[in-house]
Write a protein that holds these residues in place. Structure first.
Motif, PDB file in Angstrom:
ATOM      1  N   TYR A 132       0.839  -1.213   0.000  1.00  0.00           N
ATOM      2  CA  TYR A 132       0.000   0.000   0.000  1.00  0.00           C
ATOM      3  C   TYR A 132       0.864   1.249   0.000  1.00  0.00           C
ATOM      4  O   TYR A 132       0.599   2.207  -0.732  1.00  0.00           O
ATOM      5  CB  TYR A 132      -0.941   0.011   1.202  1.00  0.00           C
ATOM      6  N   LEU A 133       1.927   1.226   0.812  1.00  0.00           N
ATOM      7  CA  LEU A 133       2.844   2.365   0.837  1.00  0.00           C
ATOM      8  C   LEU A 133       3.516   2.522  -0.522  1.00  0.00           C
ATOM      9  O   LEU A 133       3.680   3.652  -1.024  1.00  0.00           O
ATOM     10  CB  LEU A 133       3.902   2.169   1.925  1.00  0.00           C
ATOM     11  N   ALA A 134       3.911   1.414  -1.137  1.00  0.00           N
ATOM     12  CA  ALA A 134       4.530   1.471  -2.465  1.00  0.00           C
ATOM     13  C   ALA A 134       3.590   2.104  -3.475  1.00  0.00           C
ATOM     14  O   ALA A 134       4.005   2.901  -4.320  1.00  0.00           O
ATOM     15  CB  ALA A 134       4.926   0.063  -2.919  1.00  0.00           C
ATOM     16  N   MET A 135       2.304   1.760  -3.380  1.00  0.00           N
ATOM     17  CA  MET A 135       1.311   2.339  -4.285  1.00  0.00           C
ATOM     18  C   MET A 135       1.243   3.858  -4.113  1.00  0.00           C
ATOM     19  O   MET A 135       1.219   4.618  -5.083  1.00  0.00           O
ATOM     20  CB  MET A 135      -0.058   1.732  -4.020  1.00  0.00           C
ATOM     21  N   GLU A 136       1.230   4.307  -2.860  1.00  0.00           N
ATOM     22  CA  GLU A 136       1.148   5.742  -2.588  1.00  0.00           C
ATOM     23  C   GLU A 136       2.399   6.479  -3.086  1.00  0.00           C
ATOM     24  O   GLU A 136       2.307   7.581  -3.643  1.00  0.00           O
ATOM     25  CB  GLU A 136       0.956   5.969  -1.089  1.00  0.00           C
ATOM     26  N   ILE A 137       3.571   5.870  -2.900  1.00  0.00           N
ATOM     27  CA  ILE A 137       4.814   6.510  -3.345  1.00  0.00           C
ATOM     28  C   ILE A 137       4.896   6.521  -4.867  1.00  0.00           C
ATOM     29  O   ILE A 137       5.364   7.502  -5.469  1.00  0.00           O
ATOM     30  CB  ILE A 137       6.040   5.798  -2.728  1.00  0.00           C
TER      31      ILE A 137
END
Length: 221
Positions: A132-137
């Protein structure tokens, strides 16, 4: 309808904004499954709010295409349609390719360093399994390029498509490291093209950065 009990609530948000943010995330990360019926009373109790902000959040989520609401009946998480992958990703690839082409002519060294830093964070999120963090970044990376392209129409249409693509992107970024690492390498190649002021190459690699996941996802679903 299982709802997490240990979630971190966003701060400085209205009840409607908090409900919208959390339910949206649960739909994207699969906590709330496609086709699942959403019960406003249960969500209201879990989030510690009244039913009104939950229902208001449902209205916003329906605009985004994440839920379907039938007044007086029920609200369900929309089903992920395999056929939509080609429609969404191919359109976004064209918009993002145009943004990259324009940005290559305008970008300055400080902005190149910004992109490198974001891509490093992206790589770290992938290697640590934080999909999820990767998606946001990843969105930060692409949003900055769109912003630097100085084209408000590309920005507007990209933002609209990004909402619908999120569920697919999350699924893609949950795949094995070898698959998602290619995205990091493509980002680096885009930055290199920017550094050389090579608009054509930036355009081509950016489109590939969306076409490849599109093909992988179609085979996955």
């Amino acid at each position: 309808m299982p709802v997490p009990k240990d979630f971190a609530s966003p701060i400085r948000m209205s009840a409607k904004e908090r409900a919208f943010s959390l339910i949206q995330r649960w739909i994207i990360d699969g906590t709330l499954q496609p086709g699942e019926k959403l019960i406003d009373a249960e969500l209201a109790e879990s989030l510690g709010v009244s039913r009104t902000p939950i229902r208001e959040a449902f209205q916003l989520l329906e605009v985004q295409g994440l839920v379907s609401t039938h007044p007086g009946k029920e609200t369900k998480v929309t089903v992920i349609e395999k056929v939509d992958i080609f429609k969404l990703y191919s359109t976004m690839a064209v918009l993002q390719g145009l943004a990259a082409e324009m940005t290559a002519k305008l970008i300055v060294p400080e902005q190149l360093e910004q992109l490198r830093a974001i891509n490093l964070d992206f790589a770290n999120a992938i290697s640590s399994g934080q999909a999820y963090l990767a998606m946001e970044i990843d969105e930060q990376f692409h949003n900055l390029i769109v912003e630097l392209s100085d084209n408000p129409y590309v920005a507007s249409f990209s933002a609209s498509l990004q909402i619908h693509i999120r569920r697919y992107k999350y699924l893609f970024l949950k795949q094995p490291n070898t698959t998602t690492q290619a995205s990091v390498e493509e980002h680096a190649a885009i930055i290199a093209a920017f550094e050389q002021k090579d608009s054509e190459r930036a355009h081509v690699i950016m489109k590939q950065n969306f076409i490849r996941p599109m093909q992988d996802l179609h085979g996955l679903l």
